[in-house]
Motif scaffolding. Sequence first.
Motif, PDB file in Angstrom:
ATOM      1  N   ASP A 399      29.532  53.744  60.783  1.00  0.00           N
ATOM      2  CA  ASP A 399      28.408  54.685  61.405  1.00  0.00           C
ATOM      3  C   ASP A 399      28.617  55.894  60.519  1.00  0.00           C
ATOM      4  OD1 ASP A 399      27.708  52.888  63.476  1.00  0.00           O
ATOM      5  OD2 ASP A 399      29.487  53.809  64.842  1.00  0.00           O
ATOM      6  N   GLU A 400      29.543  56.128  59.961  1.00  0.00           N
ATOM      7  CA  GLU A 400      29.539  57.552  59.057  1.00  0.00           C
ATOM      8  C   GLU A 400      30.239  56.835  57.847  1.00  0.00           C
ATOM      9  OE1 GLU A 400      32.100  60.683  60.692  1.00  0.00           O
ATOM     10  OE2 GLU A 400      30.692  60.687  62.582  1.00  0.00           O
ATOM     11  N   THR A 402      30.050  57.556  53.187  1.00  0.00           N
ATOM     12  CA  THR A 402      29.820  58.563  52.029  1.00  0.00           C
ATOM     13  C   THR A 402      28.823  57.731  50.973  1.00  0.00           C
ATOM     14  OG1 THR A 402      31.742  57.895  50.748  1.00  0.00           O
ATOM     15  CG2 THR A 402      32.130  59.536  52.244  1.00  0.00           C
ATOM     16  N   LEU A 433      19.183  57.980  59.269  1.00  0.00           N
ATOM     17  CA  LEU A 433      20.195  58.593  59.034  1.00  0.00           C
ATOM     18  C   LEU A 433      20.428  60.090  59.310  1.00  0.00           C
ATOM     19  CD1 LEU A 433      21.590  57.062  55.641  1.00  0.00           C
ATOM     20  CD2 LEU A 433      22.224  56.626  57.926  1.00  0.00           C
ATOM     21  N   GLN A 435      22.283  63.675  57.498  1.00  0.00           N
ATOM     22  CA  GLN A 435      22.853  63.829  56.437  1.00  0.00           C
ATOM     23  C   GLN A 435      23.743  65.071  56.999  1.00  0.00           C
ATOM     24  OE1 GLN A 435      20.749  64.726  52.746  1.00  0.00           O
ATOM     25  NE2 GLN A 435      22.697  65.067  51.645  1.00  0.00           N
ATOM     26  N   MET A 436      25.093  64.801  56.724  1.00  0.00           N
ATOM     27  CA  MET A 436      26.065  65.689  57.290  1.00  0.00           C
ATOM     28  C   MET A 436      26.567  66.779  56.307  1.00  0.00           C
ATOM     29  SD  MET A 436      26.390  64.298  60.396  1.00  0.00           S
ATOM     30  CE  MET A 436      27.774  65.222  60.853  1.00  0.00           C
ATOM     31  N   SER A 440      27.938  62.899  52.609  1.00  0.00           N
ATOM     32  CA  SER A 440      28.387  62.118  53.541  1.00  0.00           C
ATOM     33  C   SER A 440      27.148  62.188  54.867  1.00  0.00           C
ATOM     34  CB  SER A 440      29.372  62.835  54.678  1.00  0.00           C
ATOM     35  OG  SER A 440      29.282  64.060  54.984  1.00  0.00           O
ATOM     36  N   SER A 442      25.603  60.075  58.671  1.00  0.00           N
ATOM     37  CA  SER A 442      25.817  59.242  59.917  1.00  0.00           C
ATOM     38  C   SER A 442      24.781  58.653  60.295  1.00  0.00           C
ATOM     39  CB  SER A 442      26.241  60.504  61.109  1.00  0.00           C
ATOM     40  OG  SER A 442      26.496  60.014  62.132  1.00  0.00           O
ATOM     41  N   LYS A 443      24.853  57.451  61.120  1.00  0.00           N
ATOM     42  CA  LYS A 443      23.724  56.805  61.316  1.00  0.00           C
ATOM     43  C   LYS A 443      23.168  57.349  62.624  1.00  0.00           C
ATOM     44  CE  LYS A 443      25.459  52.188  59.707  1.00  0.00           C
ATOM     45  NZ  LYS A 443      25.570  50.871  60.318  1.00  0.00           N
ATOM     46  N   LYS A 445      21.669  56.519  66.498  1.00  0.00           N
ATOM     47  CA  LYS A 445      21.653  55.868  67.369  1.00  0.00           C
ATOM     48  C   LYS A 445      20.598  55.964  68.192  1.00  0.00           C
ATOM     49  CE  LYS A 445      26.578  54.960  67.801  1.00  0.00           C
ATOM     50  NZ  LYS A 445      27.775  54.852  68.579  1.00  0.00           N
TER      51      LYS A 445
END
Length: 448
Positions: A399-400, A402, A433, A435-436, A440, A442-443, A445
């Motif tokens: 789910d998270e 790099t 996604l 972008q953090m 990195s 994160s998907k 949902k």
Amino acid sequence: MRNEKGEMRNGNEEMGNASEQDNSPILNLPEMPKKLPKVVQLLVSRTPDVYKPAVAHAIFPSLGAHLWKVRFPYIDNVMHEATFMNVLMAGTGAGKDCISQPINHIMADIRKRDAENLKREADWKKEVNSKGSNKDKRQRPEGLVIQEVDPDMTNPAFVMRMAEADEHFLYTKMNEIDQFDALRGSARGSQQFQIMCLAFDPDNRYGQTRVGTQSVTEKVCIRFNWNAATTIQKGQKYFARVLTDGPISRINFCTIPEREIGADMPVYGTYDSSFDEELRPFIDRLCRAAGVIDCPQAFRLAKRLKDECAEFARLSQSRVYENLSFRANVIAYLKACVLYICNDYKWSKEIEEFVRWSLLYDMHCKMTFFGEAIENANRSADEQTGRRGPRNLLKLLPDEFTVHDADLIRQANGMDTRGTRNMLSQWVHRGYLLQMTDDSFSKIKKQK
């Protein structure tokens, strides 16, 4: 691709993980809908269940051959005719002849007309041959439209029949795909593959120019629908040299699953006069159709299926899947249009579900039989991994993750890391996604 509820299906399920060996049975074929369009339901009604999916695909070349000067506007604004080429690839003794009886009954009216013109041609030949070389000879009769042709005809014969067809489709059924080699031209020629490609492409031009007065000199637009059967190994070998040249993407493939050892013999129903009476209205509608046929529902469906194929290609990062899906979607669209005419220009849920299944099935066969070979043909030897079929790379990631995680996933699936950033950028743009940081992600949902 999506299931009947509109949900994304698992990529590996849709593509069908290919068997470990080429001679193993094809796995995870998409299941044929329970409710079928009326003409398909009739044509598979005398067929044992194990053969019904193959028959449901194989009927379209002969159905399409009944359309004359009929065109369908595709979503790219290009006009297409009902061009269908079908290859049934299955194991030895699988029952590939299951398609013969339905096709025989579909072609009955064309064969009757052909018989009359074949007799006219035979009478003319007899008359010409009975006269000496210095006597006047009657010219070849006009209106010799002969649609069903022998699979072992030469190139000049093919061009002549095509020229005399007056824009009708030629049709043939081959028991083995290598019967197509009669059209190859010279001993080392490959014109048969050129004919396959041109037959699918609108407004194509093909022919030959000869000096001799008795030789065939014609330029024609190829309209040629056909069925062929072969074993899986022989089919793979036959197309091995043209994997990236276009024939595979233009052909509709189907198969027959391998039955268990000792299974009961499949039993056919009877193709009697009542079957022909039920079939006649569908054939009559095809014969009466004319001009440009606009089916808004088929048009919208083609757009949706195109988007779903593109979405799977992005998630799997499979260029082979994407490239094959372009023409597979055209084939599915043309099937929808033919079924629309057969159903008296009425759309139905059964048509939509059948066309969606037909596309999934065709793509499954193409990727299983040829996917890896096409990938290998497009990839240098040191990049070959022996992997079959695309996988949903996004689902393989946590789910998270790099950029390095994404690099590893790409490498594990035989891809270089140069495309990682572009892939992630596409996924962010498409809303898969968030972008953090620079490295990195994160998907996202999605709400159900």
